[in-house]
Design an enzyme around this catalytic site. Structure first.
Site, PDB file in Angstrom:
ATOM      1  N   LYS A  25       0.846  -1.201   0.000  1.00  0.00           N
ATOM      2  CA  LYS A  25       0.000   0.000   0.000  1.00  0.00           C
ATOM      3  C   LYS A  25       0.875   1.242   0.000  1.00  0.00           C
ATOM      4  CE  LYS A  25      -1.867   2.751   3.178  1.00  0.00           C
ATOM      5  NZ  LYS A  25      -2.025   4.001   2.430  1.00  0.00           N
ATOM      6  N   CYS A  53      13.273  10.416   7.526  1.00  0.00           N
ATOM      7  CA  CYS A  53      13.129   9.838   8.868  1.00  0.00           C
ATOM      8  C   CYS A  53      14.403  10.041   9.689  1.00  0.00           C
ATOM      9  CB  CYS A  53      12.791   8.366   8.773  1.00  0.00           C
ATOM     10  SG  CYS A  53      13.917   7.477   7.699  1.00  0.00           S
TER      11      CYS A  53
HETATM   12  P1  TAP Z   1       2.057   7.736   8.541  1.00  0.00           P
HETATM   13  O1  TAP Z   1       1.031   8.755   8.738  1.00  0.00           O
HETATM   14  O2  TAP Z   1       2.383   6.831   9.668  1.00  0.00           O
HETATM   15  O3  TAP Z   1       1.611   6.865   7.276  1.00  0.00           O
HETATM   16  C1  TAP Z   1       2.403   5.848   6.738  1.00  0.00           C
HETATM   17  C2  TAP Z   1       1.507   4.902   5.978  1.00  0.00           C
HETATM   18  O4  TAP Z   1       0.650   4.227   6.898  1.00  0.00           O
HETATM   19  C3  TAP Z   1       0.593   5.591   4.976  1.00  0.00           C
HETATM   20  O5  TAP Z   1       0.475   4.789   3.834  1.00  0.00           O
HETATM   21  C4  TAP Z   1      -0.704   5.685   5.770  1.00  0.00           C
HETATM   22  O6  TAP Z   1      -1.847   5.881   4.993  1.00  0.00           O
HETATM   23  C5  TAP Z   1      -0.707   4.348   6.480  1.00  0.00           C
HETATM   24  N1  TAP Z   1      -1.624   4.235   7.604  1.00  0.00           N
HETATM   25  C6  TAP Z   1      -2.245   5.222   8.318  1.00  0.00           C
HETATM   26  N2  TAP Z   1      -3.048   4.691   9.276  1.00  0.00           N
HETATM   27  C7  TAP Z   1      -2.925   3.345   9.170  1.00  0.00           C
HETATM   28  C8  TAP Z   1      -3.485   2.253   9.893  1.00  0.00           C
HETATM   29  N3  TAP Z   1      -4.336   2.427  10.919  1.00  0.00           N
HETATM   30  N4  TAP Z   1      -3.134   1.005   9.546  1.00  0.00           N
HETATM   31  C9  TAP Z   1      -2.248   0.796   8.551  1.00  0.00           C
HETATM   32  N5  TAP Z   1      -1.708   1.793   7.811  1.00  0.00           N
HETATM   33  C10 TAP Z   1      -2.024   3.049   8.124  1.00  0.00           C
HETATM   34  O7  TAP Z   1       3.441   8.367   8.088  1.00  0.00           O
HETATM   35  P2  TAP Z   1       3.684   9.406   6.918  1.00  0.00           P
HETATM   36  O8  TAP Z   1       3.217  10.732   7.383  1.00  0.00           O
HETATM   37  O9  TAP Z   1       3.182   8.872   5.630  1.00  0.00           O
HETATM   38  O10 TAP Z   1       5.267   9.363   6.837  1.00  0.00           O
HETATM   39  C11 TAP Z   1       6.064  10.048   7.726  1.00  0.00           C
HETATM   40  C12 TAP Z   1       6.576   9.141   8.820  1.00  0.00           C
HETATM   41  O11 TAP Z   1       7.265   8.033   8.258  1.00  0.00           O
HETATM   42  C13 TAP Z   1       7.595   9.837   9.705  1.00  0.00           C
HETATM   43  O12 TAP Z   1       7.339   9.542  11.036  1.00  0.00           O
HETATM   44  C14 TAP Z   1       8.920   9.228   9.272  1.00  0.00           C
HETATM   45  O13 TAP Z   1       9.923   9.260  10.228  1.00  0.00           O
HETATM   46  C15 TAP Z   1       8.521   7.855   8.923  1.00  0.00           C
HETATM   47  N6  TAP Z   1       9.511   7.262   8.023  1.00  0.00           N
HETATM   48  C16 TAP Z   1      10.373   6.356   8.549  1.00  0.00           C
HETATM   49  C17 TAP Z   1      11.344   5.792   7.733  1.00  0.00           C
HETATM   50  C18 TAP Z   1      12.282   4.787   8.320  1.00  0.00           C
HETATM   51  S1  TAP Z   1      13.083   3.872   7.281  1.00  0.00           S
HETATM   52  N7  TAP Z   1      12.447   4.628   9.589  1.00  0.00           N
HETATM   53  C19 TAP Z   1      11.437   6.147   6.396  1.00  0.00           C
HETATM   54  C20 TAP Z   1      10.546   7.088   5.906  1.00  0.00           C
HETATM   55  C21 TAP Z   1       9.574   7.634   6.740  1.00  0.00           C
HETATM   56  P3  TAP Z   1      -2.702   7.280   5.204  1.00  0.00           P
HETATM   57  O14 TAP Z   1      -1.822   8.363   4.745  1.00  0.00           O
HETATM   58  O15 TAP Z   1      -3.945   7.078   4.411  1.00  0.00           O
HETATM   59  O16 TAP Z   1      -3.009   7.447   6.637  1.00  0.00           O
END
Ligand code: TAP
Length: 495
Positions: free
Chosen positions: A180, A291
């Site tokens: 996804k 991140c």
């Molecule tokens: P999130 O809001 O956590 O979303 C990540 C993914 O999870 C999206 O596809 C989101 O879809 C989905 N999601 C939301 N609610 C969910 C649920 N209840 N069950 C399953 N999936 C769900 O993060 P973001 O804003 O996209 O990305 C930023 C975050 O990612 C930051 O905290 C960053 O640090 C972290 N990140 C970490 C890394 C590594 S390698 N550690 C790398 C890149 C990013 P929706 O948008 O529809 O909610």
């Protein structure tokens, strides 16, 4: 509305075919550099997600993928890598237009995505077991087997590369996947789906890509009893809910790559110019939507004032602009909502008494139509302020002074996160003392951010569970089976 008729309708990729969602509802996909809608993506339902999971289940359980030799699986991954290289220009342009990242960085991401498939294509033939030295007349073996059907949920900051990090090791291990993408940035993952569809010898249903809401599609992947493992990259809050859902359903295996608030530590003896570059690169690369961003810049007191001045002067030269222009160093943030969130933190920093040294505003003129935000630097920050504790995920640097090694380590570790960190010094003994004591999964010395598919990636503390990339990355997709072969003929000695 009339204009929307001409927009490309991106489809779900399920069981080898491109299909609309059952309800046919779509989401507008924007170019964050100008706020224009560039495509429509399907908004999948729970039933669409279940269809994809069933397709993956069938592909895994009934083969022929399951019966492929490791060599044959490896060759499939090599074909994917070659196709990504051929499509580099297109993929980079799409990535830049959908995520806002500068084109030069988007090109790096495409190269890295291809390298990731190559690396895991090679690793497919290096999955080995063990012969265990048990004391009895027996042959004890450890076998590695694919874990099964994997749900994979990714964020929007590296849309293509995160898809590669997830799919490549899973396929190398022999798994089937349902991925996804983040709802705002599905374009390149679905372009990658076209690559999978065209690759000879990849059976249908082994890779499925489903776009839609996290709480619908992502939640179903986490809850489904037909899924054996979930790999998630995103925020710590969503990671927690996935872990709960996994525990309450079928106890599926979970790996989590979560947020960070990484310290970038500068000692007075370090190369000053290189340090300034390292501080800026560490926090502003990819608009700070990283991140591992070095968002807490810890600077030793004797150089603190000079450091903030030099950093601010040089930050003024960061070219903010059209992501497709090769001179651009920072593009827009990914969505208007995310920009508002980041601006909320800038407000919080001011309110809590940090000094705004640079930026904090939306640029006007030609950039006014996009979700741009100036590179922003705060000094006089203390580590208890929200801008030092919470992940901002945008171009906001918090510069914090410290006095000596002990305080640097205390500050570095005073965070719930533990993804990454860096130390800048000419003293190799000090560098080792620091990297040994900072509780984080990735430590750089005299650099920040270089990332390689060959080396493990992941966090301590609330930054995650497990490691991706390198040899560790494939272990996430393998089960371990112990086999005991009795070599004693005749009756068992119990009677
Ligand atoms: P999130 O809001 O956590 O979303 C990540 C993914 O999870 C999206 O596809 C989101 O879809 C989905 N999601 C939301 N609610 C969910 C649920 N209840 N069950 C399953 N999936 C769900 O993060 P973001 O804003 O996209 O990305 C930023 C975050 O990612 C930051 O905290 C960053 O640090 C972290 N990140 C970490 C890394 C590594 S390698 N550690 C790398 C890149 C990013 P929706 O948008 O529809 O909610």
């Amino acid at each position: 509305m009339a204009g929307k008729k001409n927009l490309e309708r991106l489809k779900l990729y399920i069981d080898g075919g491109f299909v609309e969602s059952e309800k046919g509802s779509t989401r507008d996909i924007y170019n964050p550099a100008n706020g224009q809608v560039i495509a429509l993506a399907q908004e999948a339902t729970v039933e669409d997600t279940r269809k994809a999971i069933r397709a993956a289940r069938k592909a895994f359980d009934q083969g022929p993928w399951h019966d492929y030799s490791a060599q044959r699986r490896g060759r499939v991954l090599f074909q994917v890598a070659e196709a990504i290289k051929r499509e580099k220009e297109k993929l980079a342009r799409l990535e830049s237009a959908n995520s806002g990242k500068p084109i030069v960085e988007a090109e790096f991401d495409v190269d890295d995505a291809a390298t990731c498939f190559e690396y895991y294509g090679g690793l497919a033939t290096k999955i080995t077991g063990d012969v265990n030295p048990v004391p009895d007349q027996a042959l004890s073996l450890t076998l590695k087997e694919p874990i099964g059907v994997c749900g994979q949920v990714i964020p929007w900051n590296y849309p293509l590369l995160m898809a590669a990090w997830k799919i490549a090791p899973a396929l190398a291990a022999g798994c089937a996947v349902v991925l996804k993408p983040a709802p705002a940035t599905p374009v390149t993952a679905l372009e990658l789906a076209k690559v999978f569809a065209a690759v000879e010898d990849l059976p249908k249903g082994v890779v499925n890509i489903v776009t839609g809401d996290g709480p619908v599609v992502g939640q179903e992947l986490a809850e489904s009893p037909l899924v054996n493992k979930v790999a998630f990259t995103g925020s710590t809050a969503v990671g927690r809910s996935i872990l709960k859902a996994a525990a309450e359903s079928n106890m599926k295996k979970v790996t989590l790559e979560l947020g960070g608030k990484s310290p970038n530590i500068f000692f007075a003896d370090a190369d000053f110019e290189a340090s300034i570059d390292g501080a800026l690169f560490g926090v502003f690369i990819n608009q700070g939507e990283v991140c591992s961003a070095g968002s807490r810049i810890l600077v030793e007191k004797p150089i603190y004032k000079k450091f903030v001045e030099a950093m601010s002067e040089k930050a003024k030269r960061i070219v903010l602009g059209d992501p497709l222009d090769r001179k651009t160093k920072m593009g827009p943030l990914v969505t208007s909502t995310h920009r508002e969130r980041v601006e909320g933190y800038i407000g919080a920093g001011r309110k809590e008494g940090a000094r705004l040294v640079l930026g904090g505003k939306r640029p006007g003129g030609k950039l006014a139509g996009g979700y741009f935000l100036e590179p922003t630097i705060f000094d006089q920050v203390n580590n208890q302020m929200r801008i030092a504790r919470e992940e901002i995920f945008g171009p906001v640097a918090a510069v914090i002074p410290f006095d000596g090694e002990k305080e640097a380590i205390e500050l570095a570790n005073d965070t719930p996160y533990g993804l990454a960190g860096a130390v800048w010094t000419r003293d190799i003994y000090r560098a080792f003392r620091i990297i040994k004591q900072v509780r984080a999964g990735i430590l750089w010395v005299n650099h920040m951010q270089p990332t390689y598919v060959e080396a493990p990636w992941g966090g301590y503390k609330m930054s995650g569970i497990g490691r991706e990339l390198g040899k560790y990355g494939i272990d996430n997709y393998l089960e371990v089976k112990q086999v005991h072969i009795n070599l004693n003929e005749g009756p068992i000695a119990w009677y």
